[in-house]
Design a protein around this motif. Structure first.
Motif, PDB file in Angstrom:
ATOM      1  N   TYR A 518      -1.860 -14.191  15.466  1.00  0.00           N
ATOM      2  CA  TYR A 518      -2.802 -14.841  16.366  1.00  0.00           C
ATOM      3  C   TYR A 518      -3.612 -15.916  15.639  1.00  0.00           C
ATOM      4  N   ALA A 519      -4.013 -15.620  14.393  1.00  0.00           N
ATOM      5  CA  ALA A 519      -4.801 -16.596  13.639  1.00  0.00           C
ATOM      6  C   ALA A 519      -4.016 -17.879  13.393  1.00  0.00           C
ATOM      7  N   VAL A 520      -2.744 -17.745  13.016  1.00  0.00           N
ATOM      8  CA  VAL A 520      -1.922 -18.934  12.781  1.00  0.00           C
ATOM      9  C   VAL A 520      -1.652 -19.667  14.089  1.00  0.00           C
ATOM     10  N   TYR A 521      -1.460 -18.918  15.164  1.00  0.00           N
ATOM     11  CA  TYR A 521      -1.192 -19.549  16.460  1.00  0.00           C
ATOM     12  C   TYR A 521      -2.373 -20.423  16.893  1.00  0.00           C
ATOM     13  N   TYR A 522      -3.591 -19.932  16.722  1.00  0.00           N
ATOM     14  CA  TYR A 522      -4.765 -20.709  17.112  1.00  0.00           C
ATOM     15  C   TYR A 522      -5.073 -21.831  16.126  1.00  0.00           C
ATOM     16  N   ALA A 523      -4.549 -21.737  14.913  1.00  0.00           N
ATOM     17  CA  ALA A 523      -4.769 -22.803  13.930  1.00  0.00           C
ATOM     18  C   ALA A 523      -3.820 -23.973  14.112  1.00  0.00           C
ATOM     19  N   LEU A 524      -2.739 -23.778  14.855  1.00  0.00           N
ATOM     20  CA  LEU A 524      -1.765 -24.850  15.068  1.00  0.00           C
ATOM     21  C   LEU A 524      -2.249 -25.825  16.133  1.00  0.00           C
ATOM     22  N   PRO A 525      -1.810 -27.071  16.057  1.00  0.00           N
ATOM     23  CA  PRO A 525      -2.110 -28.010  17.144  1.00  0.00           C
ATOM     24  C   PRO A 525      -1.394 -27.590  18.418  1.00  0.00           C
ATOM     25  N   PRO A 526      -1.911 -27.977  19.580  1.00  0.00           N
ATOM     26  CA  PRO A 526      -1.304 -27.508  20.841  1.00  0.00           C
ATOM     27  C   PRO A 526       0.119 -27.998  21.057  1.00  0.00           C
ATOM     28  N   SER A 527       0.440 -29.183  20.587  1.00  0.00           N
ATOM     29  CA  SER A 527       1.777 -29.744  20.831  1.00  0.00           C
ATOM     30  C   SER A 527       2.505 -29.888  19.493  1.00  0.00           C
ATOM     31  N   ILE A 528       3.651 -29.220  19.375  1.00  0.00           N
ATOM     32  CA  ILE A 528       4.497 -29.300  18.185  1.00  0.00           C
ATOM     33  C   ILE A 528       5.821 -29.928  18.588  1.00  0.00           C
ATOM     34  N   LYS A 529       6.260 -30.929  17.837  1.00  0.00           N
ATOM     35  CA  LYS A 529       7.512 -31.595  18.133  1.00  0.00           C
ATOM     36  C   LYS A 529       8.683 -30.738  17.662  1.00  0.00           C
ATOM     37  N   SER A 530       9.584 -30.482  18.588  1.00  0.00           N
ATOM     38  CA  SER A 530      10.725 -29.628  18.269  1.00  0.00           C
ATOM     39  C   SER A 530      11.692 -30.295  17.291  1.00  0.00           C
ATOM     40  N   VAL A 531      11.721 -31.610  17.272  1.00  0.00           N
ATOM     41  CA  VAL A 531      12.634 -32.309  16.376  1.00  0.00           C
ATOM     42  C   VAL A 531      12.117 -32.271  14.938  1.00  0.00           C
ATOM     43  N   THR A 532      10.813 -32.468  14.772  1.00  0.00           N
ATOM     44  CA  THR A 532      10.236 -32.510  13.428  1.00  0.00           C
ATOM     45  C   THR A 532      10.058 -31.116  12.848  1.00  0.00           C
ATOM     46  N   TYR A 533       9.559 -30.184  13.646  1.00  0.00           N
ATOM     47  CA  TYR A 533       9.292 -28.821  13.185  1.00  0.00           C
ATOM     48  C   TYR A 533       9.999 -27.828  14.110  1.00  0.00           C
ATOM     49  N   PRO A 534      11.316 -27.683  13.987  1.00  0.00           N
ATOM     50  CA  PRO A 534      12.044 -26.802  14.931  1.00  0.00           C
ATOM     51  C   PRO A 534      11.677 -25.335  14.779  1.00  0.00           C
ATOM     52  N   ASN A 535      11.436 -24.859  13.564  1.00  0.00           N
ATOM     53  CA  ASN A 535      11.123 -23.450  13.362  1.00  0.00           C
ATOM     54  C   ASN A 535       9.731 -23.105  13.879  1.00  0.00           C
ATOM     55  N   ILE A 536       8.770 -24.002  13.677  1.00  0.00           N
ATOM     56  CA  ILE A 536       7.426 -23.761  14.208  1.00  0.00           C
ATOM     57  C   ILE A 536       7.454 -23.787  15.728  1.00  0.00           C
ATOM     58  N   TYR A 537       8.217 -24.707  16.301  1.00  0.00           N
ATOM     59  CA  TYR A 537       8.323 -24.795  17.755  1.00  0.00           C
ATOM     60  C   TYR A 537       8.917 -23.512  18.333  1.00  0.00           C
ATOM     61  N   ARG A 538       9.932 -22.988  17.675  1.00  0.00           N
ATOM     62  CA  ARG A 538      10.556 -21.750  18.160  1.00  0.00           C
ATOM     63  C   ARG A 538       9.581 -20.572  18.050  1.00  0.00           C
ATOM     64  N   TRP A 539       8.897 -20.477  16.894  1.00  0.00           N
ATOM     65  CA  TRP A 539       7.950 -19.365  16.709  1.00  0.00           C
ATOM     66  C   TRP A 539       6.787 -19.464  17.690  1.00  0.00           C
ATOM     67  N   GLN A 540       6.294 -20.679  17.930  1.00  0.00           N
ATOM     68  CA  GLN A 540       5.197 -20.853  18.875  1.00  0.00           C
ATOM     69  C   GLN A 540       5.621 -20.467  20.286  1.00  0.00           C
ATOM     70  N   HIS A 541       6.850 -20.781  20.665  1.00  0.00           N
ATOM     71  CA  HIS A 541       7.354 -20.394  21.979  1.00  0.00           C
ATOM     72  C   HIS A 541       7.462 -18.869  22.097  1.00  0.00           C
ATOM     73  N   ASP A 542       7.964 -18.221  21.049  1.00  0.00           N
ATOM     74  CA  ASP A 542       8.044 -16.757  21.071  1.00  0.00           C
ATOM     75  C   ASP A 542       6.665 -16.126  21.168  1.00  0.00           C
ATOM     76  N   MET A 543       5.693 -16.704  20.464  1.00  0.00           N
ATOM     77  CA  MET A 543       4.334 -16.165  20.530  1.00  0.00           C
ATOM     78  C   MET A 543       3.749 -16.306  21.930  1.00  0.00           C
ATOM     79  N   GLN A 544       4.043 -17.403  22.603  1.00  0.00           N
ATOM     80  CA  GLN A 544       3.556 -17.579  23.974  1.00  0.00           C
ATOM     81  C   GLN A 544       4.143 -16.523  24.904  1.00  0.00           C
ATOM     82  N   LEU A 545       5.421 -16.195  24.749  1.00  0.00           N
ATOM     83  CA  LEU A 545       6.026 -15.142  25.568  1.00  0.00           C
ATOM     84  C   LEU A 545       5.381 -13.792  25.304  1.00  0.00           C
TER      85      LEU A 545
END
Length: 568
Positions: A518-545
């Motif tokens: 949760y701490a890392v999720y709230y520390a990230l910017p709201p919009s992550i580019k899937s092309v530049t940071y694919p692993n962060i984008y995937r993890w952020q999507h899983d956290m939202q679910l």
């Protein structure tokens, strides 16, 4: 004196000289072993280079240019000289002088000083900002940066500019950082001096200090003088980021860098002068102090700077406090203001008549500080400081234990660290999944003879005209209205659907969701580019679910359970 007396004295002198000339003199020749040709001098011994005739000894000296000749009255001394050349220190037994201690000299390195034409090409690479070529050049020959006198190598004679002077004049902030990081690297110093040197750290610090604070020959100005007077803000920021950079050195006219800000710029830019002046002042940081065992409440420390380090009271009984986050650099006045606002955030003004709604509270981030600190005990102070740093437009760093490093996930550098970590986690999860899948398949292996029968059975089960349905009445497939009201029954399958997993989710620590996620999720910017940071984008999507599922569970726990309508 009579003539007879003079004649007698002369005869006595002549007789005395004849006695001296009759004494035998041994002429010893010493030739170093590395200069002896074994093929021709294979059977020659040291005592054979002892001569009574000086002419023969001189012939040997002419043959061996490195040989040495010395005359002795005793043959034993001549033999000793012919063997050793008296290179070793010998002390008499009656002498009280101690034996000489051998001095260990540094071996010369194998790198040659570059020629003037090579220095011209290297100087052009610095001016063009070719980082890759400069890095390859200096690591191939460190003499491009370090001269023969263990001082910065001079690349431009006359004014005596070194590599940093040239990089500053060309307004290459990235090149300045590369040069300073290279000369301050212990591996680079080790490459030059070899394994015999035992003080790589000290030499690296000395070389870094020389590059930052060595003036030129013309106006006695350091690289910081150059950057300040030409208004090179980015270069100034790089130079002052090193603690050994002295900001008060005077030039030829007794002027420190702060007195010549933008003196060589074409136009007046007050905003630029203000920014450079702030960089030249002492930079302060505002820290967050936490105990290593989390037994004490986190506190916001006093502002500190590299010149006045942070003083933490070390009580042997109390837990040790460590810096876990900090904001800065900033001026002292701004640091005091930042800490005051961080420590005592403004509160909402509420009256008995009017209360602030939740939407109004979310509009102002500063009024949410108190609620964040109370709700999140692990990272509440950091979340507030993170927002304040963005508001004051200063840098922010916080410690993340899973990275074992300080990072800000709102910057490119911090996101790249998290991207590499998540890439490793996803790869580890994939390997574990493949191992489990291969293990299950190995247990359910089918005999080769039964493969055709197994395939036919599977295809028959997929047929629309299944034999099981042929026995059933077609009328049973039609829906009809029940004769009476249906009964309300409770079915536990609804709750099971709510807690069902959507799929394998990767967490930062272990296989379960923790507060760190949760701490890392709230520390990230709201919009992550899937092309530049694919692993962060995937993890952020899983956290939202996962978070949406937990929210649905919470809401369902507050509402009565839904009933299923079943026919009798």
């Amino acid at each position: 004196m009579s003539v007879n007396d003079q004649m007698s004295q002369a005869s006595h002198v002549i007789c005395g000289n004849s006695n001296v000339s009759n004494e035998t003199v041994f002429h010893a020749v010493y030739v170093p072993e590395e200069n002896i040709d074994n093929s021709t001098e294979n059977n020659i011994r040291e005592n054979s280079r002892i001569y009574t005739d000086k002419t023969e000894a001189l012939k040997v000296i002419r043959e061996y240019k490195t040989g040495r000749l010395k005359s002795f009255k005793k043959r034993s001394e001549a033999e000793e000289y012919a063997k050793t050349g008296f290179e070793k220190t010998h002390c008499n037994n009656n002498s009280s002088v101690p034996a000489a201690v051998p001095v260990v000299e540094e071996k010369s390195n194998n790198y040659k000083a570059p020629r003037s034409q090579e220095l011209v090409c290297f100087r052009k690479l610095i001016k063009d900002g070719d980082l890759y070529s400069v890095k390859c050049t200096v690591w191939a020959n460190p003499r491009y940066l370090i001269g023969s006198g263990d001082t910065p190598a001079i690349l431009q004679e006359g004014c005596r500019y070194n590599a940093l002077h040239i990089a500053v004049r060309a307004d290459r902030s990235d090149m300045c950082e590369l040069i300073l990081n290279t000369v301050g690297n212990t591996e680079f110093i080790k490459l030059l001096y070899g394994d015999e040197c035992k003080s790589y750290v000290d030499r690296a610090q000395i070389m870094l200090d020389l590059y930052l604070n060595t003036p030129d020959k013309g106006l006695n100005e350091t690289p910081l003088h150059f950057a300040v007077k030409f208004g090179l803000k980015n270069v100034v920021r790089v130079l002052v980021s090193y603690p050994c950079c002295i900001k008060t050195l005077p030039n030829k006219y007794k002027q420190p860098p702060i007195d010549i800000i933008c003196s060589r710029t074409c136009q007046e830019d007050e905003e630029l002068k203000k920014e450079i002046r702030l960089l030249l002042e002492d930079q302060y940081y505002v820290p967050v102090l936490r105990s290593d065992d989390s037994t004490l409440q986190p506190v916001i420390g006093e502002p500190f700077s590299p010149t006045s380090p942070l003083s933490i009271k070390t009580d042997p009984i109390s837990p040790r406090l460590e810096v876990r986050a900090f904001a800065g650099p900033m001026t002292k006045s701004l640091a005091v203001e930042f800490r005051k606002k961080w420590k005592t955030p403004p509160r909402l003004r509420m009256t008995p008549i009017r209360k602030v709604t939740e939407s109004e509270c979310n509009l102002d981030s500063s009024v949410n500080n108190l609620s964040l600190r109370l709700q999140d005990t692990e990272k509440g102070l950091e979340r507030v400081g993170r927002n304040l740093a963005e508001e004051y437009q200063v840098s922010w760093k916080e410690y993340w234990p899973f990275l074992n490093d300080f990072a800000d996930f709102r910057t490119t550098e911090g996101l790249m660290k998290l991207e590499k970590y998540l890439e490793y986690k996803f790869h580890e999860q994939l390997l574990q999944y493949n191992q489990n899948y291969n293990g299950e398949n190995s247990e359910k292996q089918i005999e080769p003879a039964d493969e055709i029968d197994y395939l036919c059975n599977k295809l028959q089960s997929c047929s629309l005209f299944n034999t099981d349905n042929q026995d059933n009445d077609v009328d049973e497939l039609e829906f009809y209205t029940p004769p009476s009201s249906p009964k309300l029954l409770v079915d536990s399958s609804d709750d099971e659907m709510q807690i069902a997993d959507e799929g394998p989710v990767t967490f930062l620590e272990g296989s379960a969701l923790t507060k760190l996620d949760y701490a890392v999720y709230y520390a990230l910017p709201p919009s992550i580019k899937s092309v530049t940071y694919p692993n962060i984008y995937r993890w952020q999507h899983d956290m939202q679910l996962v978070m949406n599922r937990d929210l649905q569970r919470t809401n369902n726990a507050r509402l009565p359970r839904r009933k299923l309508i079943l026919t009798p």
